[in-house]
Design a protein around this motif. Structure first.
Motif, PDB file in Angstrom:
ATOM      1  N   ARG B  22       0.839  -1.219   0.000  1.00  0.00           N
ATOM      2  CA  ARG B  22       0.000   0.000   0.000  1.00  0.00           C
ATOM      3  C   ARG B  22       0.869   1.263   0.000  1.00  0.00           C
ATOM      4  N   GLU B  37      -5.483  13.208   1.708  1.00  0.00           N
ATOM      5  CA  GLU B  37      -6.670  12.361   1.602  1.00  0.00           C
ATOM      6  C   GLU B  37      -6.545  11.390   0.427  1.00  0.00           C
ATOM      7  N   ASN B  40      -4.152   8.657   1.375  1.00  0.00           N
ATOM      8  CA  ASN B  40      -4.772   7.714   2.313  1.00  0.00           C
ATOM      9  C   ASN B  40      -5.831   6.846   1.639  1.00  0.00           C
ATOM     10  N   ASP B  41      -6.586   7.429   0.701  1.00  0.00           N
ATOM     11  CA  ASP B  41      -7.599   6.649  -0.025  1.00  0.00           C
ATOM     12  C   ASP B  41      -6.930   5.524  -0.818  1.00  0.00           C
ATOM     13  N   LYS B  43      -3.953   4.167  -0.244  1.00  0.00           N
ATOM     14  CA  LYS B  43      -3.400   3.187   0.692  1.00  0.00           C
ATOM     15  C   LYS B  43      -4.484   2.233   1.202  1.00  0.00           C
ATOM     16  N   THR B  44      -5.637   2.807   1.538  1.00  0.00           N
ATOM     17  CA  THR B  44      -6.709   1.983   2.099  1.00  0.00           C
ATOM     18  C   THR B  44      -7.232   0.985   1.064  1.00  0.00           C
ATOM     19  N   SER B  47      -4.653  -1.679   0.220  1.00  0.00           N
ATOM     20  CA  SER B  47      -4.514  -2.586   1.358  1.00  0.00           C
ATOM     21  C   SER B  47      -5.624  -3.630   1.348  1.00  0.00           C
ATOM     22  N   PHE B 114     -14.944  -0.918   0.639  1.00  0.00           N
ATOM     23  CA  PHE B 114     -13.918   0.104   0.865  1.00  0.00           C
ATOM     24  C   PHE B 114     -13.245   0.487  -0.458  1.00  0.00           C
ATOM     25  N   PHE B 118     -13.381   4.313  -1.697  1.00  0.00           N
ATOM     26  CA  PHE B 118     -12.158   5.117  -1.622  1.00  0.00           C
ATOM     27  C   PHE B 118     -11.553   5.406  -2.997  1.00  0.00           C
TER      28      PHE B 118
END
Lengths: 100, 146
Positions: B22, B37, B40-41, B43-44, B47, B114, B118
């Motif tokens: 990620r 943001e 992070n989106d 990465k999430t 992941s 998710f 995201f």
């Protein structure tokens, strides 16, 4: 990642720091359950220093929330980062866990 | 719009590589100055895709791979996360929010939800015995636009 707890006056504060994911979730679960074994009357998740969570962590929290709800123990969370808040919101957790 | 950068990455399908995968996907976009943001989106979502490979794709994940491919454009990134594992028999069911084939592991069943939430676009192809390919597209909100 570290997970540790404070227990006083019947209240459990459970701290998670760093990134939680599939690689370390079993450690978080174990430490959390050690805290729950102390039979707290309220549980606070302190997430100020947690830098990443995904659905694996959410599954762990929802499972604990359901167990606590059955025995009438409230679960709160505090210190949500923007990423954590978005993940909680997407999972519907903001509606069931008190954010303090 | 033409591709400005490309990446191909193959790593063992072990949980210890989730953070690397990620972070690598997010770092690949850094030259486009993404907002926190957006980082992070990405990465999430990546992941989640990597977790699916690690948990579900293989009988012996440590002997197999997560494959990540990415193409960076001026204002968006396309990221593919794939495996050559067992595949998903019922994709429609697997993508339902809250569905999990492993409820005993305290899984939330929110992985695909998710990824959808995201990222801006998501498509999943899977064939039993051949593997699963997740394609995601994310428009990059620039840090200075905020």
């Amino acid at each position: 990642m570290t997970a540790y707890k404070e227990f006083s006056g019947g209240k459990l504060i459970f701290y998670i720091t760093g990134e939680i994911d599939e690689s370390n979730i079993s450690l978080v679960r174990e430490e959390f359950d050690n805290g729950l074994a102390l039979l707290p009357n309220a549980v606070i998740l302190d997430l100020r220093q947690m830098t990443f969570i995904d659905s694996t962590g959410i599954g762990m929290i929802i499972s604990r929330y359901n167990k606590l709800k059955k025995i009438g123990v409230p679960l709160y969370a505090r210190g949500l980062s923007a990423q954590t808040e978005k993940v909680f919101k997407t999972a519907g957790l903001l509606n069931i866990i008190g954010i303090i | 719009m033409s591709v400005v950068n490309q990446m191909k990455l193959s790593v063992s399908a072990i949980s210890g590589n989730e953070s690397f995968v990620r972070s690598a996907a997010a770092a690949f976009c850094v030259s486009k100055n993404p907002s926190l943001e957006t980082v992070n989106d990405i990465k999430t979502a990546v992941s989640e895709a990597a977790t699916n490979v690690i948990v579900h794709a293989y009988d012996e994940p440590e002997k197999n791979f997560i494959y990540v491919e990415a193409e960076l454009f001026d204002d968006y990134v396309c990221i593919i996360v794939k495996d050559d594992g067992r595949g998903i028999a019922n994709l429609e069911e697997a993508m339902q929010p809250m569905y999990t084939s492993k409820p005993e592991n305290e899984r939330s069943g929110m992985g695909f939800t998710f990824m959808q939430t995201f990222m801006d676009e998501l498509s999943v192809e899977s064939e039993e015995g051949k593997g699963t390919t997740v394609k995601m597209k994310k428009y990059i909100t620039k840090a200075e636009d905020l």
